[in-house]
Design an enzyme around this catalytic site. Sequence first.
Site, PDB file in Angstrom:
ATOM      1  N   ARG A   5       0.857  -1.180   0.000  1.00  0.00           N
ATOM      2  CA  ARG A   5       0.000   0.000   0.000  1.00  0.00           C
ATOM      3  C   ARG A   5       0.889   1.224   0.000  1.00  0.00           C
ATOM      4  O   ARG A   5       1.891   1.270   0.710  1.00  0.00           O
ATOM      5  CB  ARG A   5      -0.898   0.044   1.236  1.00  0.00           C
ATOM      6  CG  ARG A   5      -1.892  -1.072   1.303  1.00  0.00           C
ATOM      7  CD  ARG A   5      -2.844  -0.911   2.475  1.00  0.00           C
ATOM      8  NE  ARG A   5      -3.653  -2.118   2.618  1.00  0.00           N
ATOM      9  CZ  ARG A   5      -3.349  -3.135   3.421  1.00  0.00           C
ATOM     10  NH1 ARG A   5      -2.286  -3.077   4.181  1.00  0.00           N
ATOM     11  NH2 ARG A   5      -4.115  -4.197   3.481  1.00  0.00           N
ATOM     12  N   SER A  19       6.457  -5.242   7.263  1.00  0.00           N
ATOM     13  CA  SER A  19       5.759  -6.140   8.195  1.00  0.00           C
ATOM     14  C   SER A  19       6.415  -7.507   8.338  1.00  0.00           C
ATOM     15  O   SER A  19       5.761  -8.544   8.195  1.00  0.00           O
ATOM     16  CB  SER A  19       4.320  -6.306   7.735  1.00  0.00           C
ATOM     17  OG  SER A  19       3.784  -5.060   7.440  1.00  0.00           O
ATOM     18  N   ASP A  42       4.412  -2.891  10.900  1.00  0.00           N
ATOM     19  CA  ASP A  42       2.985  -2.544  10.745  1.00  0.00           C
ATOM     20  C   ASP A  42       2.248  -2.539  12.080  1.00  0.00           C
ATOM     21  O   ASP A  42       1.356  -1.726  12.314  1.00  0.00           O
ATOM     22  CB  ASP A  42       2.271  -3.490   9.762  1.00  0.00           C
ATOM     23  CG  ASP A  42       2.324  -4.952  10.162  1.00  0.00           C
ATOM     24  OD1 ASP A  42       3.182  -5.317  10.987  1.00  0.00           O
ATOM     25  OD2 ASP A  42       1.524  -5.739   9.625  1.00  0.00           O
TER      26      ASP A  42
HETATM   27  N1  LIG Z   1     -12.880 -12.650   3.421  1.00  0.00           N
HETATM   28  C1  LIG Z   1     -11.833 -12.945   4.200  1.00  0.00           C
HETATM   29  N2  LIG Z   1     -12.006 -13.279   5.487  1.00  0.00           N
HETATM   30  C2  LIG Z   1     -10.971 -13.591   6.277  1.00  0.00           C
HETATM   31  N3  LIG Z   1      -9.698 -13.630   5.873  1.00  0.00           N
HETATM   32  C3  LIG Z   1      -9.453 -13.304   4.601  1.00  0.00           C
HETATM   33  C4  LIG Z   1     -10.492 -12.935   3.699  1.00  0.00           C
HETATM   34  N4  LIG Z   1      -9.936 -12.658   2.490  1.00  0.00           N
HETATM   35  C5  LIG Z   1      -8.607 -12.833   2.643  1.00  0.00           C
HETATM   36  N5  LIG Z   1      -8.300 -13.237   3.901  1.00  0.00           N
HETATM   37  C6  LIG Z   1      -6.987 -13.559   4.467  1.00  0.00           C
HETATM   38  O1  LIG Z   1      -6.390 -12.367   4.923  1.00  0.00           O
HETATM   39  C7  LIG Z   1      -4.980 -12.408   4.745  1.00  0.00           C
HETATM   40  C8  LIG Z   1      -4.504 -11.059   4.257  1.00  0.00           C
HETATM   41  O2  LIG Z   1      -4.660 -10.192   5.321  1.00  0.00           O
HETATM   42  P1  LIG Z   1      -4.504  -8.614   5.122  1.00  0.00           P
HETATM   43  O3  LIG Z   1      -5.451  -8.184   4.073  1.00  0.00           O
HETATM   44  O4  LIG Z   1      -4.669  -8.030   6.463  1.00  0.00           O
HETATM   45  O5  LIG Z   1      -3.074  -8.519   4.454  1.00  0.00           O
HETATM   46  P2  LIG Z   1      -1.641  -8.115   4.888  1.00  0.00           P
HETATM   47  O6  LIG Z   1      -1.608  -6.678   5.256  1.00  0.00           O
HETATM   48  O7  LIG Z   1      -0.797  -8.566   3.783  1.00  0.00           O
HETATM   49  O8  LIG Z   1      -1.338  -9.002   6.170  1.00  0.00           O
HETATM   50  P3  LIG Z   1      -0.204  -8.716   7.249  1.00  0.00           P
HETATM   51  O9  LIG Z   1      -0.510  -7.383   7.830  1.00  0.00           O
HETATM   52  O10 LIG Z   1      -0.310  -9.837   8.252  1.00  0.00           O
HETATM   53  O11 LIG Z   1       1.086  -8.735   6.531  1.00  0.00           O
HETATM   54  C9  LIG Z   1      -4.687 -13.520   3.778  1.00  0.00           C
HETATM   55  O12 LIG Z   1      -3.884 -14.474   4.440  1.00  0.00           O
HETATM   56  C10 LIG Z   1      -6.056 -14.118   3.430  1.00  0.00           C
HETATM   57  O13 LIG Z   1      -6.032 -15.527   3.543  1.00  0.00           O
END
Ligand SMILES: Nc1ncnc2c1ncn2[C@@H]1O[C@H](COP(=O)(O)OP(=O)(O)OP(=O)(O)O)[C@@H](O)[C@H]1O
Length: 486
Positions: free
Chosen positions: A93, A158, A211
């Site tokens: 992001r 992160s 993060d």
């Molecule tokens: N509808 C949903 N409900 C619950 N979990 C989901 C859903 N869609 C995706 N995920 C899970 O959420 C995770 C991604 O989380 P997030 O969007 O918070 O990303 P991130 O910022 O990359 O994660 P992190 O902060 O841990 O690095 C993926 O592992 C995915 O399996």
Amino acid sequence: MVHLGPKKPPARKGSMADVPSKLLNEVKEFEEMFSVSAEKLQEVTKHFITELNQGLSPEGGNIPMIPGWVVECPTGKEKGDFLAIDLGGTNLRVVLVKLGGDRTFDTTQSKYKIPDAMRTTKNPDELFVFIAESLKSFVEEQFPHGVSEPIPLGFTFSFPASQDRINQGILQTWTKGFDIPNIEGHDVVPMLVKEITKRNLPIQVVALINDTTGTLVASSYTDGDTKMGVIFGTGVNGAYYEEVANIPKLKGKLADDIPATAPMAINCEYGSFDNEHKILPRTKYDIAIDEASPRPGQQTFEKMSSGYYLGEILRLAILDVYEKGCILCDQDMTKLNTPYIMDTSFPSRIENDPFENLEDTDEILQNELGINTTVPERKLIRRLCELIGLRAARLSVTGIAAVFEKRGYKSGSVACDGSVFNRYPGFQEHAAQALRDIFGWEHGPASSYPIVLTAAEDGSGAGAAVIAALSKKRLEAGKSVGIITP
Ligand SMILES: Nc1ncnc2c1ncn2[C@@H]1O[C@H](COP(=O)(O)OP(=O)(O)OP(=O)(O)O)[C@@H](O)[C@H]1O
């Protein structure tokens, strides 16, 4: 009162009356395997506190307990334009944050999906080229006429990174399925700066932020009652402010402008809790996931509770019942035999299915996995999803309980971020109930509990900006932002 919007489907009763006894026995076995009692949660919390303390000692332990070099709590008066980038497990992001100086902020952001192959590329430059190119297009779009002076940037990274100062981050170990050579053990800030400089971008990297620390600081900026920042996303993690006097591993390493009474943001990286397998109730599926992972024996807590693994736990459990000949006979199992084919959106969407005959689940399984299921089979799968999500929610709050106990906090808010927290049905209620089980609170609505879990969407962008503001001020005043260097 008039409610607008689509009518809610009738509530699902979730009857198991039509499920044959053979499948009911399997369900019962799963219920025993995945349930975690209040007593067990209390034991886990106790052991968690021991490991948090070990992590703060000079000898160290499983949990890294990384000082974040944010040595002030925000006042809410920080002000100005800042850039923040957030490299999570799934997305990058890029955010422009305008801090209002009155506990408010505005953000404009773009999201760039991290290509799957990049997680395990053999070329370490590729990731930083991707980040710099994304920044370039964002800055060109937001500032078409250029900028008068470089914009301070906070880089939210992160992954577990150690820092001797705020504008440095030495990657300790890849997590969340990443495995790129020649980055572990190295400072990632110069790698990013190199690609920014190559492209002549008007950006000054002033802080590297985890993060979770970002979530903590962003929420402290908007709400002075925040005690922790917690992530339930691809990974699990928590951050809180520790008093410098309670961090033995920093003794004798700090300049006088960071006194013993100063707060220090600690990025726990507690996904590695119980790597010695002393206390967590691991099932055969947890063990199988660990053994097949690129890093066996690491991130034990994360492997049982984070978004990266919940779909995989479900897949292994379904396959297990299939192999016993109980379900999915004569179905094409090619897709289900593929590791990690289901992310956590699968159990999440299945749990969301409002229909008694689990019609939505039928569609998901047919369209995305190529399998036809009977209603009883879907009921078993649905129950499994509930159990996996419930266990994840219950286990994952032991980190919160441990920090509150350790700090002696009786109440406060916990700023929570990540798709699992925000989107997994029932997760927030289950998490609050698990805290109630641990502390023995009276039953009641979650909002009445002494510890309140609040959603901190976009926390890491604002947090990076606030940290960048605090760091820029300290750097300009000639104050230390890290350990004393000889
Ligand atoms: N509808 C949903 N409900 C619950 N979990 C989901 C859903 N869609 C995706 N995920 C899970 O959420 C995770 C991604 O989380 P997030 O969007 O918070 O990303 P991130 O910022 O990359 O994660 P992190 O902060 O841990 O690095 C993926 O592992 C995915 O399996």
